[in-house]
Design a protein around this motif. Structure first.
Motif, PDB file in Angstrom:
ATOM      1  N   ASN A 617       7.800  34.526 -23.833  1.00 53.18           N
ATOM      2  CA  ASN A 617       7.237  35.830 -24.742  1.00 53.18           C
ATOM      3  C   ASN A 617       6.545  36.652 -23.385  1.00 53.18           C
ATOM      4  O   ASN A 617       7.482  37.850 -24.151  1.00 53.18           O
ATOM      5  CB  ASN A 617       5.553  35.794 -25.511  1.00 53.18           C
ATOM      6  N   LYS A 618       6.002  36.506 -22.681  1.00 52.57           N
ATOM      7  CA  LYS A 618       6.048  37.803 -21.723  1.00 52.57           C
ATOM      8  C   LYS A 618       7.618  38.900 -21.392  1.00 52.57           C
ATOM      9  O   LYS A 618       7.703  39.769 -21.070  1.00 52.57           O
ATOM     10  CB  LYS A 618       5.767  37.227 -20.176  1.00 52.57           C
ATOM     11  N   LEU A 619       8.319  37.887 -20.822  1.00 52.45           N
ATOM     12  CA  LEU A 619       9.624  38.114 -20.862  1.00 52.45           C
ATOM     13  C   LEU A 619      10.193  39.501 -22.062  1.00 52.45           C
ATOM     14  O   LEU A 619      10.517  40.740 -21.523  1.00 52.45           O
ATOM     15  CB  LEU A 619      10.992  37.156 -20.839  1.00 52.45           C
ATOM     16  N   SER A 620      10.153  39.188 -23.490  1.00 52.30           N
ATOM     17  CA  SER A 620      10.071  40.032 -24.206  1.00 52.30           C
ATOM     18  C   SER A 620       9.256  41.209 -24.771  1.00 52.30           C
ATOM     19  O   SER A 620       9.589  42.660 -24.244  1.00 52.30           O
ATOM     20  CB  SER A 620       9.695  39.677 -25.291  1.00 52.30           C
ATOM     21  N   GLU A 621       8.027  41.152 -23.582  1.00 52.64           N
ATOM     22  CA  GLU A 621       6.860  42.343 -23.496  1.00 52.64           C
ATOM     23  C   GLU A 621       7.397  42.868 -22.474  1.00 52.64           C
ATOM     24  O   GLU A 621       6.889  44.351 -22.510  1.00 52.64           O
ATOM     25  CB  GLU A 621       5.669  41.557 -23.166  1.00 52.64           C
ATOM     26  N   THR A 622       7.535  42.383 -21.591  1.00 48.57           N
ATOM     27  CA  THR A 622       8.208  43.562 -20.364  1.00 48.57           C
ATOM     28  C   THR A 622       9.728  44.383 -20.694  1.00 48.57           C
ATOM     29  O   THR A 622       9.507  45.588 -20.731  1.00 48.57           O
ATOM     30  CB  THR A 622       8.144  42.555 -19.037  1.00 48.57           C
ATOM     31  N   GLN A 623      10.420  43.490 -21.690  1.00 48.87           N
ATOM     32  CA  GLN A 623      11.760  44.069 -21.846  1.00 48.87           C
ATOM     33  C   GLN A 623      11.321  45.078 -22.572  1.00 48.87           C
ATOM     34  O   GLN A 623      11.981  46.933 -22.619  1.00 48.87           O
ATOM     35  CB  GLN A 623      12.729  43.390 -22.239  1.00 48.87           C
ATOM     36  N   LYS A 624      10.614  45.184 -23.658  1.00 48.96           N
ATOM     37  CA  LYS A 624      10.186  46.351 -24.637  1.00 48.96           C
ATOM     38  C   LYS A 624       9.051  47.405 -23.692  1.00 48.96           C
ATOM     39  O   LYS A 624       9.773  49.150 -24.385  1.00 48.96           O
ATOM     40  CB  LYS A 624       9.093  45.791 -25.507  1.00 48.96           C
ATOM     41  N   GLN A 625       8.056  47.247 -22.369  1.00 52.80           N
ATOM     42  CA  GLN A 625       7.312  48.390 -21.850  1.00 52.80           C
ATOM     43  C   GLN A 625       8.470  48.446 -21.240  1.00 52.80           C
ATOM     44  O   GLN A 625       8.620  49.927 -21.125  1.00 52.80           O
ATOM     45  CB  GLN A 625       7.194  47.679 -20.831  1.00 52.80           C
ATOM     46  N   VAL A 626       9.312  48.516 -20.690  1.00 51.58           N
ATOM     47  CA  VAL A 626      10.371  48.794 -19.388  1.00 51.58           C
ATOM     48  C   VAL A 626      11.301  49.611 -20.219  1.00 51.58           C
ATOM     49  O   VAL A 626      11.825  50.774 -19.212  1.00 51.58           O
ATOM     50  CB  VAL A 626      11.002  47.682 -18.587  1.00 51.58           C
ATOM     51  N   LYS A 627      11.535  49.311 -21.158  1.00 54.72           N
ATOM     52  CA  LYS A 627      12.632  50.015 -22.336  1.00 54.72           C
ATOM     53  C   LYS A 627      12.122  51.113 -22.728  1.00 54.72           C
ATOM     54  O   LYS A 627      12.555  52.053 -22.254  1.00 54.72           O
ATOM     55  CB  LYS A 627      13.737  49.600 -23.135  1.00 54.72           C
ATOM     56  N   GLU A 628      10.946  51.369 -22.994  1.00 51.83           N
ATOM     57  CA  GLU A 628      10.453  51.953 -23.350  1.00 51.83           C
ATOM     58  C   GLU A 628       9.864  53.709 -22.403  1.00 51.83           C
ATOM     59  O   GLU A 628       9.815  54.757 -22.741  1.00 51.83           O
ATOM     60  CB  GLU A 628       9.115  52.004 -24.217  1.00 51.83           C
ATOM     61  N   ALA A 629       9.614  52.645 -21.173  1.00 55.91           N
ATOM     62  CA  ALA A 629       8.829  54.092 -20.420  1.00 55.91           C
ATOM     63  C   ALA A 629      10.385  54.367 -19.806  1.00 55.91           C
ATOM     64  O   ALA A 629      10.034  55.437 -19.188  1.00 55.91           O
ATOM     65  CB  ALA A 629       8.118  53.193 -18.813  1.00 55.91           C
ATOM     66  N   ILE A 630      11.671  53.994 -19.377  1.00 53.53           N
ATOM     67  CA  ILE A 630      12.989  54.704 -19.097  1.00 53.53           C
ATOM     68  C   ILE A 630      13.369  56.156 -20.033  1.00 53.53           C
ATOM     69  O   ILE A 630      13.873  56.146 -19.868  1.00 53.53           O
ATOM     70  CB  ILE A 630      13.722  53.586 -18.375  1.00 53.53           C
ATOM     71  N   ASP A 631      13.181  55.504 -21.837  1.00 47.64           N
ATOM     72  CA  ASP A 631      13.837  56.225 -22.594  1.00 47.64           C
ATOM     73  C   ASP A 631      13.031  57.229 -22.657  1.00 47.64           C
ATOM     74  O   ASP A 631      13.225  58.233 -22.761  1.00 47.64           O
ATOM     75  CB  ASP A 631      13.462  55.565 -23.850  1.00 47.64           C
ATOM     76  N   LYS A 632      11.272  57.362 -21.889  1.00 46.90           N
ATOM     77  CA  LYS A 632      10.678  58.903 -21.931  1.00 46.90           C
ATOM     78  C   LYS A 632      10.471  58.850 -19.832  1.00 46.90           C
ATOM     79  O   LYS A 632       9.804  59.946 -20.203  1.00 46.90           O
ATOM     80  CB  LYS A 632       9.244  58.041 -21.816  1.00 46.90           C
ATOM     81  N   TYR A 633      11.420  58.415 -18.985  1.00 43.30           N
ATOM     82  CA  TYR A 633      11.323  58.670 -17.680  1.00 43.30           C
ATOM     83  C   TYR A 633      10.517  58.801 -17.256  1.00 43.30           C
ATOM     84  O   TYR A 633      10.447  59.447 -16.300  1.00 43.30           O
ATOM     85  CB  TYR A 633      12.026  60.115 -17.759  1.00 43.30           C
ATOM     86  N   GLU A 634       9.531  57.499 -17.454  1.00 40.37           N
ATOM     87  CA  GLU A 634       8.552  57.411 -16.754  1.00 40.37           C
ATOM     88  C   GLU A 634       9.090  55.954 -15.889  1.00 40.37           C
ATOM     89  O   GLU A 634       9.067  54.884 -16.556  1.00 40.37           O
ATOM     90  CB  GLU A 634       7.520  56.805 -18.392  1.00 40.37           C
TER      91      GLU A 634
END
Length: 882
Positions: A617-634
């Motif tokens: 569950n934590k893995l899925s949450e983290t992957q979403k957070q990381v992907k969203e942040a990189i897509d925003k260049y954050e």
């Protein structure tokens, strides 16, 4: 699986990885139209020397994006290249030749250019080796050079086309002039420094009244020979009576008119300005407005010409001294004020730049600037990250001036213009005139920024006749990464040249980063000696540590401070990942593919695998957070999410909990244990995939031990969502944390076993805890050496620990050593008695009270009161123990 070395060594890990990636062609564009395309073109570094830390940052940002997109199924290309850097490279080569007592004139143009090519090849090899050290995933099959034959054809075509459209013209205007290199400079090649100087005041005597004068101040008296008038504000009542009259130029006795213009500020200086159109940019514009004569008083080496009369041939600063001596004797010099002001220096030669009227080639900016502004006001606008730099671009375009593009150099694209030897007619073309022997080619070359303005489409094999496959597939460029200091000099010019020649914006997104400063916040420079060689950092900490530090310590558009402490911390983080990977690989048989894992996952009920479901569950949450942040260049946000998941969730919690799941006293059956082992490896694999764009070397090294794909770059970012309901995990964490804190506060060794009784009378977790007590107990026993009971405590003396809305009741006899506490309490009472006695003696000593500072006396009184309070508390505790 291959076993990892016991100790992490960045030097061993990073060795040979880059060549392996190249051998597998992992960086080459696939040209696969079944995948979405993603492209980057590198801001070409100058072939003047080694890459600096700023290049390392810029390159790491781009490499993160390329690897991330590749792992997410994109067809990626990152095109490398280098800039010939006209004036900078020529200056470097001339400096090398001077060490051999040779000048470029000794060699001649053709032989000198051969020497520069030798320099270019030498430093191109150095730059490529540094790219390799950093792990940059560049497609070398598409590498470009701004002074290649291919680029020269584009440059000539563009120049001729713009000339024919009236967008390029030749004329006399004020430009920045380097008198040492004897060339025009762009604004970015002028460095302004605080410099000690003088403000010189002179009398400009009225021609019809030798007893009356106007006082004028200047920082450059040597330019007075080029004065053509004095200017006052038409609303300045002090000087309106002088408008239309003439004054005598003290330097050469020439008569000059006094004119009026609102450009002059009434409250600035004396309110009277001398106008020298050939030696000041503002005076030049004023001269055009009032049709004033342009008198150039200097040669191209900044010596004075014949207009300076007896000072002809003198250096400008020597002429300044002599002129002041002359005017002092003449009685027209009033005074000198010592000042500190901003003076422009040539970035390459360090000569003081001279505003100089010169016959140069210019790009007419009004229509081109309007194109940029129109684009940025449309739905198709380029996206800036951060968005505030869009306004920066717009302001520069709104206030743009015609661009000087000719340079008096030998190294660079020679201007495709010829002059008829007899008629002086100008011919501009991609090919020489037919009767070339009757024509002389323009000796100047083009500003380096002119050729680099085509970079986004020139790198895509653009030609004006037909659209290349690269242009069709990868243009506009997906993301341009660059610093905020060259938005005008490079970004803006790429935009208007692309709009002009491709009818398209050059890139979709522009990611802006700042500058790297030293630990004190100062700009890194040779003069301060605070520069840092990225190759030295890689030797000490590794490229992965350097990259992760650069990528996760600054938000878009912000500067970054270099920190050895943070680099050390990053190395420790990598070491943590290394050791965690070793543990996992020593305790499982294999790392599953996604298909293998899902086949098992779908058969597990989850009743006794709550810990595994929680980490997934934590893995899925983290992957979403990381992907969203990189897509925003954050990238800082992405890095923080990764760090927290890896360090806290996976290493600190899950691995320790997993030991209980697969250990000897586990309550899990073989199938459930197998799932736990698969989860350990599956999550580790996906951690490495998420980390790979930040730390390519160590993630590849660990992945290579898994016996899966030939490279981690052939893996894919996990798309499946493993979110699940995990009720039992919170009580497990809460109880472990409470017991750990209790042990620490009471100094209870981990070897001492505790018994804890759950008091669940009104708890919302009652059902979960009661139904899963055996499963929970498995972890509590393993991690905090405590036996967890669901029954009520029978002891009369116990300690209750609050945990959420329930309590842990622990018998005091489990941890409380009465005899030991008695001894320690008596010893402390004895110590306090001595301190109270000492304090009473001091406070009853008249000499101390009179001579000691008042704050020291008050401090002693405070201590005395504290000692007495502590003494009383301990006496009460002693009575209770007895």
């Amino acid at each position: 699986m291959k076993e990892l070395e016991k100790k992490y060594s960045h030097l061993d890990v990073e060795k040979d990885k880059y060549q392996m990636w190249l051998d597998q062609d992992l960086f080459k564009a696939e040209m696969d139209d079944k995948k979405p395309a993603y492209s980057i073109v590198i801001p070409p570094p100058n072939v003047t020397g080694k890459l600096h830390l700023g290049h390392a940052w810029d390159g790491s940002l781009q490499d993160l994006l390329i690897r991330f997109k590749k792992l997410n199924g994109f067809d990626t290309v990152w095109i490398p290249g280098m800039d010939h850097a006209g004036i900078a490279t020529q200056a470097k080569v001339e400096e090398r030749l001077r060490e051999q007592n040779i000048s470029r004139y000794d060699l001649g143009r053709e032989n000198f250019i051969e020497k520069v090519w030798e320099w270019k090849e030498e430093y191109a090899l150095t730059i490529r080796s540094q790219w390799a050290k950093l792990g940059l995933s560049l497609d070398y099959s598409k590498e470009k050079f701004t002074y290649s034959e291919e680029l020269n054809k584009i440059v000539n075509h563009v120049f001729v086309n713009m000339y024919e459209k009236g967008l390029i013209y030749k004329g006399k205007r004020i430009i920045n002039w380097d008198p040492k290199q004897k060339t025009a400079l762009s604004n970015i090649e002028v460095i302004y420094k605080e410099t000690q100087g003088g403000m010189y005041h002179f009398k400009y005597i009225l021609s019809d009244n030798p007893n009356e004068f106007l006082q004028v101040a200047t920082t450059r008296p040597e330019t007075m020979f080029g004065d053509v008038c004095l200017v006052v504000n038409p609303n300045d009542e002090r000087y309106t009576k002088y408008v239309g009259k003439t004054v005598i130029n003290p330097s050469n006795q020439a008569l000059m008119p006094v004119i009026a213009d609102e450009y002059v500020e009434i409250d600035f200086g004396t309110g009277v300005m001398k106008c020298t159109p050939a030696h000041d940019i503002n005076d030049f514009e004023l001269g055009l407005k009032h049709n004033l004569e342009q008198i150039n008083v200097m040669n191209d080496d900044a010596t004075m010409n014949e207009k300076a009369l007896e000072f002809n041939g003198l250096d400008r600063f020597e002429a300044r001294k002599k002129l002041i001596e002359k005017l002092t004797n003449q009685g027209t010099f009033i005074k000198k004020e010592e000042i500190t002001h901003q003076v422009g220096y040539s970035e390459r030669s360090n000569a003081i730049v001279e505003p100089f009227i010169s016959d140069q080639w210019f790009v007419k900016m009004d229509t081109l600037a309007k194109q940029v502004l129109d684009l940025q006001n449309s739905k198709d606008a380029i996206n800036f990250f951060p968005n505030r730099f869009n306004e920066t671009l717009n302001k520069w375009m709104e206030n743009s001036h015609d661009w000087t593009i000719s340079r008096q150099l030998w190294w660079g694209h020679q201007i495709p213009a010829w002059y008829n030897n007899e008629t002086k007619e100008v011919y501009v073309g991609t090919n020489p005139p037919k009767d070339e022997q009757n024509w002389t080619r323009d000796q100047d070359v083009l500003d380096t920024w002119f050729s680099s303005a085509f970079w986004p489409f020139a790198t895509m094999d653009w030609n004006p006749e037909s659209q290349s496959e690269m242009m069709k597939r990868y243009f506009p460029v997906s993301t341009m990464v660059t610093g905020y200091d060259i938005i005008f000099f490079w970004v803006a010019r790429m935009v208007f040249q692309s709009l002009e020649f491709t009818d398209s914006k050059p890139f979709k997104d522009v990611l802006i980063h700042g500058l790297i400063r030293d630990s004190e916040g100062r700009k890194m420079s040779k003069s301060l000696g605070n520069g840092v060689d990225p190759m030295d950092v890689i030797e000490t900490y590794g490229a992965d540590s350097l990259r992760y530090f650069l990528l996760t310590n600054s938000s878009p558009g912000q500067d970054l401070r270099y920190s050895e402490e943070k680099l050390t911390s990053t190395w420790n983080f990598i070491n943590k990942i290394w050791n965690a990977s070793r543990f996992v690989m020593m305790n499982i048989e294999k790392i599953p593919t996604n298909q293998e894992f899902d086949a098992v996952f779908d058969t597990v009920s989850g009743e006794k695998n709550q810990i595994d479901l929680w980490i997934l569950n934590k893995l899925s949450e983290t992957q979403k957070q990381v992907k969203e942040a990189i897509d925003k260049y954050e990238f800082t946000i992405a890095g923080k999410a990764l760090y927290n998941f890896i360090w806290d969730d996976y290493c600190s919690w899950y691995i320790e909990l997993a030991k209980a799941q697969v250990g000897e006293n586990s309550l899990l059956n073989d199938k459930e244990k197998e799932f736990s082992k698969l989860t350990l490896g599956f999550v580790l694999k996906n951690i490495l995939i998420m980390l790979h764009p930040f730390m390519p070397f160590v993630t590849e090294e660990i992945y290579q031990s898994f016996d899966l794909e030939s490279s981690i770059l052939k893996e894919r970012w996990l798309e499946k969502d493993y979110s699940a309901k995990v009720e039992v995990i919170k009580p497990i964490f809460d109880i472990i944390s409470a017991l750990r804190e209790f042990r620490a506060s009471q100094n209870i060794k981990n070897s001492i076993s505790l018994n804890a009784h759950l008091n669940l009378s009104k708890s919302a977790f009652k059902t979960v805890l009661e139904s899963s007590i055996n499963y929970i107990q498995m972890f509590i026993e393993k991690m905090v050496n405590c036996n967890l009971n669901i029954d009520q405590i029978n002891e009369s003396e116990f300690t209750s620990l609050p945990v959420n809305d329930y309590f842990l009741d622990i018998p005091n006899k489990d941890f409380f050593d009465k005899e030991k506490v008695l001894i320690e309490t008596k010893e402390k009472i004895e110590e306090l008695s001595k301190e109270i006695e000492r304090s009473e003696k001091m406070l009853s000593n008249e000499n101390f009270l009179k001579r000691a500072a008042s704050d020291k006396v008050e401090e002693e009184k405070r201590k005395y009161e504290d000692y007495k309070k502590q003494y009383e508390i301990l006496k009460e505790k002693l009575n209770e123990l007895n």
